[in-house]
Design a protein around this motif. Structure first.
Motif, PDB file in Angstrom:
ATOM      1  N   ALA A   1       0.850  -1.204   0.000  1.00  0.00           N
ATOM      2  CA  ALA A   1       0.000   0.000   0.000  1.00  0.00           C
ATOM      3  C   ALA A   1       0.880   1.246   0.000  1.00  0.00           C
ATOM      4  CB  ALA A   1      -0.922  -0.009   1.214  1.00  0.00           C
ATOM      5  N   VAL A   2       1.009   1.866  -1.151  1.00  0.00           N
ATOM      6  CA  VAL A   2       1.775   3.109  -1.286  1.00  0.00           C
ATOM      7  C   VAL A   2       0.969   4.067  -2.154  1.00  0.00           C
ATOM      8  CG1 VAL A   2       4.047   2.036  -0.990  1.00  0.00           C
ATOM      9  CG2 VAL A   2       2.999   2.136  -3.273  1.00  0.00           C
ATOM     10  N   PRO A   3       1.270   5.378  -2.078  1.00  0.00           N
ATOM     11  CA  PRO A   3       0.562   6.342  -2.941  1.00  0.00           C
ATOM     12  C   PRO A   3       0.771   6.023  -4.422  1.00  0.00           C
ATOM     13  CG  PRO A   3       1.732   7.484  -1.190  1.00  0.00           C
ATOM     14  CD  PRO A   3       2.168   6.056  -1.122  1.00  0.00           C
ATOM     15  N   THR A   4      -0.290   6.133  -5.186  1.00  0.00           N
ATOM     16  CA  THR A   4      -0.247   5.831  -6.614  1.00  0.00           C
ATOM     17  C   THR A   4      -0.687   7.039  -7.432  1.00  0.00           C
ATOM     18  OG1 THR A   4      -2.510   4.985  -6.634  1.00  0.00           O
ATOM     19  CG2 THR A   4      -0.743   3.406  -6.157  1.00  0.00           C
TER      20      THR A   4
ATOM     21  N   ARG B   1      -2.526   2.637 -11.077  1.00  0.00           N
ATOM     22  CA  ARG B   1      -1.874   1.790 -10.089  1.00  0.00           C
ATOM     23  C   ARG B   1      -0.354   1.968 -10.074  1.00  0.00           C
ATOM     24  NH1 ARG B   1      -4.713  -4.052  -9.847  1.00  0.00           N
ATOM     25  NH2 ARG B   1      -3.857  -3.847  -7.747  1.00  0.00           N
ATOM     26  N   ILE B   2       0.181   2.847 -10.919  1.00  0.00           N
ATOM     27  CA  ILE B   2       1.635   3.099 -10.910  1.00  0.00           C
ATOM     28  C   ILE B   2       1.998   3.802  -9.603  1.00  0.00           C
ATOM     29  CG2 ILE B   2       3.506   4.392 -12.003  1.00  0.00           C
ATOM     30  CD1 ILE B   2       2.071   4.056 -14.652  1.00  0.00           C
ATOM     31  N   PRO B   3       2.961   3.294  -8.851  1.00  0.00           N
ATOM     32  CA  PRO B   3       3.344   3.958  -7.587  1.00  0.00           C
ATOM     33  C   PRO B   3       4.071   5.272  -7.864  1.00  0.00           C
ATOM     34  CG  PRO B   3       4.809   2.109  -8.045  1.00  0.00           C
ATOM     35  CD  PRO B   3       3.720   2.053  -9.085  1.00  0.00           C
ATOM     36  N   MET B   4       3.752   6.281  -7.090  1.00  0.00           N
ATOM     37  CA  MET B   4       4.418   7.574  -7.239  1.00  0.00           C
ATOM     38  C   MET B   4       5.903   7.459  -6.968  1.00  0.00           C
ATOM     39  SD  MET B   4       2.363   9.844  -8.333  1.00  0.00           S
ATOM     40  CE  MET B   4       3.510  11.176  -8.089  1.00  0.00           C
ATOM     41  N   ALA B   5       6.303   6.485  -6.154  1.00  0.00           N
ATOM     42  CA  ALA B   5       7.724   6.311  -5.842  1.00  0.00           C
ATOM     43  C   ALA B   5       8.532   6.050  -7.105  1.00  0.00           C
ATOM     44  CB  ALA B   5       7.897   5.162  -4.856  1.00  0.00           C
TER      45      ALA B   5
END
Length: 450
Positions: free
Chosen positions: A209-212, A337-341
């Motif tokens: 679970a990370v920002p997307t 769904r691409i992670p911002m990281a």
């Protein structure tokens, strides 16, 4: 028989000549490696444009669709009518900051009208030759501007690292390592595309679970339709939007021309700055007609396209806009769904690559005149504090002019003093000659008399 054969041969010769003319074109058109590079570069840039366009929409206070549509129309239009190949134009923070008050005080329809008027201003400024003024901008100002933009790209990633799970930092670090090491393995596929794909698959498969990208705002689900803004076509409306439109035009042209000059230096190829100025205006008019928030050249994505992905033609710019629209409208659920990281890691590498590290190396600073270093630092600091590239260029140029005037002023008085000295010496020399001659004549008279 020979006479009849000759006309046939001569008649077929123009046909072959015309065929060769039609078949002729740039060599890269028939090079599959170039096409692979351009297509993959356009895809990588499109993925990086999506979150930034949404973020700039938030700055301007408009729906994310306006920023995404602006990035689409700016990229596609400048790919056709722009003057710098492989340069990326899209929605930008500089334009968003200038145009935000219009939306806040008068609404989104006035904002769109402002974008169209700004484009018209840019066309006029381009036709009257404002791009030629870039030749008078001192090089320390250009270096300071480029370094400040690279620093702003880096600083723009910091909010993505605040109040986030520890997994975000791990993903960013892994992305940076992958971006640095993967090109040593192969350059057939751009490292940013591999990084985004790998980190997305890892987070989805592992359920991390990370920002997307989807957390930044909803992606549009339909194509934009052209139309005129719903505003009164009166002098009052013109008086309201004209100051903002002119400011947008200036900021957009300065950032675009500086970015074009940077690409010129990187690729060692020239560009048509006048055509680029007019092209930016045409692109903003088209963007306004499609309901976009306006834009200009983007240094971060341009560096990603040219320096990281290796693109060199208009194909990458055009496909960046096309891929952006397709990704948003057709593949929206996947892109969300691409992670911002992953995108943060890519932009960090881009900012490091865009910064001119040679300009701040100790040996360079020791050799460079103090005045040039001061101009570079003043420009860098002004842009960094104000987030206004046009203001930084103006302040830096005025600082350079002041330093030059101070350096030249003593030299203007020196020649007058120097010129006065020979005159005085000549006068004294003439007097001495006359005295010597008189003395010699007197002695000769005395000798004769004796």
């Amino acid at each position: 028989m020979p006479s009849t054969a000759t006309p046939a041969t001569s008649a077929s010769s123009p046909a072959r000549s015309r065929f060769r003319f039609r078949a002729s074109g740039p060599d890269w058109l028939r090079d599959p490696r170039v096409w692979r590079t351009e297509v993959l570069a356009g895809l990588v840039v499109a993925l990086a444009l999506i979150p930034e366009a949404i973020a700039f929409s938030v700055i301007a206070g408009v729906d994310p669709a306006l920023g995404l549509f602006a990035s689409f129309t700016m990229a596609v239009t400048t790919a056709i009518v722009g003057g710098r190949r492989a340069m990326i134009s899209a929605a930008t923070g500089a334009v968003a900051l200038v145009i935000a008050p219009v939306n806040r005080e008068h609404g989104v329809q006035f904002l769109i009208a402002t974008v169209i008027l700004a484009g018209l201003f840019q066309i006029v400024l381009g036709l009257v030759g404002v791009a030629k003024l870039m030749r008078f901008v001192p090089r320390p100002v250009l270096v300071g501007s480029v370094n400040s933009l690279a620093a702003l790209v880096f600083l723009a990633q910091l909010p993505e690292t605040r109040n986030v799970p520890m997994a975000v930092y791990v993903l960013i670090a892994a992305g940076i390592v992958l971006l640095v090491l993967f090109p040593r393995v192969t350059t057939l596929v751009p490292a940013p595309l591999v990084t985004i794909t790998v980190l997305t698959l890892v987070t989805v498969a592992a359920g991390i679970a990370v920002p997307t990208v989807g957390d930044r705002g909803a992606l549009p689900s339909a194509l934009p339709l052209p139309g005129l803004p719903d505003v009164p076509f009166t002098l009052g409306t013109l008086a309201t939007i004209a100051p903002y439109a002119f400011a947008v035009a200036l900021v957009g042209l300065v950032e675009s021309l500086l970015t074009a000059q940077l690409v010129d230096d990187l690729t060692e190829t020239p560009s048509n700055k006048t055509r680029e100025s007019v092209g930016q205006g045409v692109a903003n008019v088209v963007t306004g007609l499609f309901g976009g928030m306006g834009g200009c050249a983007v240094i971060g994505q341009t560096m990603m396209n040219v320096k990281v992905a290796g693109a060199r033609t208009r194909v990458s710019t055009f496909l960046a806009g096309v891929f952006l629209l397709v990704l948003c409208v057709v593949l929206g659920p996947v892109v969300s769904r691409i992670p911002m990281a992953a995108l943060v890691a890519v932009m960090v590498i881009v900012s490091v690559a865009a910064f001119d590290w040679e300009s701040v190396a100790p040996r360079t600073l020791r050799r460079a005149p103090v005045g040039e270093t001061v101009v570079m630092l003043v420009t860098f600091g002004c842009v960094l504090v104000s987030h206004n590239l046009a203001l930084g260029v103006i302040v830096g140029s005025l600082t350079a002019a002041a330093i030059l005037a101070r350096r030249v002023s003593p030299r203007r008085t020196a020649p007058s003093e120097a010129s006065a000295t020979p005159v005085t010496s000549a006068a004294h020399g003439a007097s001495a000659t006359r005295v010597t001659s008189a003395t010699s004549a007197a002695e000769q008279d005395r000798t004769t008399a004796g």
